[in-house]
Design an enzyme around this catalytic site. Sequence first.
Site, mmCIF file in Angstrom:
data_model
loop_
_atom_site.group_PDB
_atom_site.id
_atom_site.type_symbol
_atom_site.label_atom_id
_atom_site.label_comp_id
_atom_site.label_asym_id
_atom_site.label_seq_id
_atom_site.Cartn_x
_atom_site.Cartn_y
_atom_site.Cartn_z
ATOM 1 N N CYS A 117 -62.554 2.704 3.342
ATOM 2 C CA CYS A 117 -63.236 3.901 3.822
ATOM 3 C C CYS A 117 -63.810 4.604 2.594
ATOM 4 C CB CYS A 117 -62.262 4.822 4.556
ATOM 5 S SG CYS A 117 -62.978 6.450 4.900
ATOM 6 N N ASP A 176 0.834 -1.205 0.000
ATOM 7 C CA ASP A 176 0.000 0.000 0.000
ATOM 8 C C ASP A 176 0.870 1.257 0.000
ATOM 9 O OD1 ASP A 176 -2.179 -1.612 0.058
ATOM 10 O OD2 ASP A 176 -2.699 -1.248 2.161
ATOM 11 N N CYS A 193 -63.527 3.925 10.025
ATOM 12 C CA CYS A 193 -62.218 4.459 9.635
ATOM 13 C C CYS A 193 -61.514 5.044 10.858
ATOM 14 C CB CYS A 193 -62.388 5.528 8.552
ATOM 15 S SG CYS A 193 -60.822 6.335 8.092
ATOM 16 N N GLU A 236 -26.035 -17.820 -11.220
ATOM 17 C CA GLU A 236 -25.266 -16.788 -10.531
ATOM 18 C C GLU A 236 -25.910 -16.500 -9.186
ATOM 19 O OE1 GLU A 236 -24.451 -13.365 -13.326
ATOM 20 O OE2 GLU A 236 -25.654 -14.661 -14.621
ATOM 21 N N ASP A 245 -27.161 -8.896 -2.856
ATOM 22 C CA ASP A 245 -28.104 -7.985 -2.212
ATOM 23 C C ASP A 245 -27.467 -6.616 -2.078
ATOM 24 O OD1 ASP A 245 -30.516 -7.338 -1.178
ATOM 25 O OD2 ASP A 245 -30.187 -8.192 0.797
ATOM 26 N N TYR A 276 -22.904 -8.654 -13.543
ATOM 27 C CA TYR A 276 -23.722 -9.828 -13.840
ATOM 28 C C TYR A 276 -24.319 -9.844 -15.244
ATOM 29 C CZ TYR A 276 -27.624 -6.700 -12.478
ATOM 30 O OH TYR A 276 -28.514 -5.658 -12.395
ATOM 31 N N ARG A 310 -30.642 2.150 -11.064
ATOM 32 C CA ARG A 310 -31.749 1.447 -11.695
ATOM 33 C C ARG A 310 -32.994 2.330 -11.828
ATOM 34 N NH1 ARG A 310 -36.351 -1.167 -11.178
ATOM 35 N NH2 ARG A 310 -36.666 -3.002 -12.457
ATOM 36 N N LYS A 340 -27.445 -14.254 -6.338
ATOM 37 C CA LYS A 340 -28.203 -12.997 -6.366
ATOM 38 C C LYS A 340 -27.658 -12.106 -5.244
ATOM 39 C CE LYS A 340 -32.904 -11.163 -6.489
ATOM 40 N NZ LYS A 340 -32.692 -10.140 -5.451
ATOM 41 N N CYS A 342 -61.431 12.102 3.688
ATOM 42 C CA CYS A 342 -60.563 11.376 4.628
ATOM 43 C C CYS A 342 -59.116 11.835 4.433
ATOM 44 C CB CYS A 342 -60.696 9.878 4.374
ATOM 45 S SG CYS A 342 -59.778 8.856 5.540
ATOM 46 N N CYS A 398 -61.219 9.211 9.888
ATOM 47 C CA CYS A 398 -62.370 10.117 9.734
ATOM 48 C C CYS A 398 -63.648 9.530 10.331
ATOM 49 C CB CYS A 398 -62.582 10.458 8.260
ATOM 50 S SG CYS A 398 -63.154 9.069 7.262
ATOM 51 N N LYS A 404 -35.324 -17.645 -4.670
ATOM 52 C CA LYS A 404 -35.041 -17.010 -3.382
ATOM 53 C C LYS A 404 -34.866 -18.081 -2.296
ATOM 54 C CE LYS A 404 -35.116 -13.030 -3.195
ATOM 55 N NZ LYS A 404 -36.119 -11.960 -3.200
#
Length: 667
Positions: free
Chosen positions: A421, A31, A403, A111, A115, A222, A134, A113, A427, A406, A309
């Site tokens: 409602c 470094d 409701c 591949e 997060d 990806y 996106r 997924k 409302c 209201c 998933k």
Amino acid sequence: MDIQNTIQTLREELNQHNYNYYVLDKPTISDFEFDLKLKQLQDLEDKYPEYFDENSPTQRVGGTITKNFQTVPHEHRMYSLDNSYSKEELSDWEKRIQKVLGDVPLEYTCELKYDGASISITYENGKLKRAVTRGDGFQGDDVTNNIKTIKSIPLKLKGNFPEKFDVRGEIILPFAGFEKMNQELMEIGELPYSNPRNTASGSLKLQDSAEVAKRPLDCLLYFLIGHKLPFNSQFDGLETARKWGFKVPKEAKLAHNLEEVFEFIDYWDIHRHNLPYETDGVVVKVNSFYFQDELGFTAKSPRWAIAYKFKSEQVSTKLSSISYQVGRTGAITPVANLEPVQLAGTIVKRASLHNADQIEKLDIRVGDTVFVEKGGEIIPKIIAVDFTKRNENSAPTKYITHCPECHTELVRGEGEANHYCPNFYGCPPQIIGRIQHYISRKAMDIEGLGGETVALLFNNGLVHNFADLYELTVEQILPLERMAQKSAENLVKGVKNSVNIPFERVLYAIGIRFVGETVAKKLAKHYKSIDALSQATLMDLVLVDEIGDRIAQSVIDFFENIENRIIIERLKSYGIQFEIVEKVNPNATNKLSGKTFVVSGVFEKYSRDDLKKAIEDNGGKVGSSISAKTDYVIAGDNMGPAKLEKANKLNVPIISEDDFMILINES
């Protein structure tokens, strides 16, 4: 000394060291040595500014301030993925594919997924040109300055590459970096960040790129998209991207059948916990680009890809109370207020109970110990009650009858899951919700105006519907809490600029029930103006492609309401666009009006996109699959056998690209 040559040599050296360290994870210098070379380059660039290069390694340290992130359209739309939660659903997906392609051997790219936050980066002549979030898939925010600070993203490419193309990747924050950031915050008495995903996403919109540079963000590629790419499959694309200098996770695998896909899923369902970053599933893609083209897209997702998933994490906690929220359509949503509990990286305090039927089905009661999971790893939901821990004196939950805002008596239509409602125009949460929807990003996208400010304006009597926004003045806004001169001016300016929003988004913004983004586009394209739409009959609407009885009736109900018509007329007077502004194409004709075409195969003279554009430019419609409504199939080489069989079965004429050109050139 040849200064320009020295600068260029240093840049190439440092780029290679960055690649070795951040992509290959194999540093060849310390470094300290790297920092010395970077300092040498910085000094030379400061002394000889005529040799400035926006893609120099020195530019990665940031320092650019971005006050407002410009919204730009994606050249290639960023679609979302359909989700699956079982191997049976993956098998069903493959059957749907084979129904289109026929019984052909298929390979899949598997591949992980990741997060994080999706990003689209454009490269021109091997240099990073632009990076866009996106957003809504059609457009996103230009975050180029911030993206350039991420060391694993190449500023210049190696080898032979196309003149222009886009890469898609996920900006992530590895666990180690996230924990280090939180440790530093806690040491100075600040609150830690909640989870790596949200922190990565939030980092992209920091105004100071120098602050972004301090964060250990990473980018995992990806997908690549563009014209004349030098490969024909997803897996080859990933391999090629590595050679160009991109960081492509080595976990990706080519599967020769669905059984190998299942093996990949089973392995990573266990071993994902050993990864240095968050992952919540596996993305499975049809490997061949040719087959991907044949399969095409639905309104929201590619047919050739699906996300599997992993089973959601579950925890148990106590249900403290149930409250009820009123949405902009009047729908009542019961909310479970929970004792705070850690779940999938976040502290969960609330969960949706959906509706009265769900409460009754699970027999959920205040004081119960309940099991909570994140549906699709995003939205917490209660999945069951631990009856062994229930208090013997607990009473069944009685759903509210009026409701909570209201106090109007609630209604529930036949076949409806939700209570509503009916006080649509009186409302407060409904009124505020409709205005918040109107100003939202996918609708009118009004700069300088957020959800909290809308509530502030309403509660101070300044707006009662979204048409009132156009009569606001700086003088009215200034006395409000947290409002300074500049923010008040920006709000009024943002409202004024919204008159440039196109009709299809205005139609979505005015909040007709069941009319989402996709339906709004279809209605706008079909009717061209709000006047034509408002005069349509139920039968007219039902005959529009993909518009059913429920949507049609909702549109009729909306325009029958006198208050809605008054608001529309007011918006017209402010200059809001209530008709499609047709782009003038000098070559456009109506020769193919009323004709539907399906494009299949590989063509010599034209790309698929060229053919589809020619169809639409001449008044025709492009269909995604062959049906009795298809007038012609334009077939190239290697037309899918299933499409060929279906076209012959339905007696749909099959023509070549030359036949098509003769068709549109006939007078």
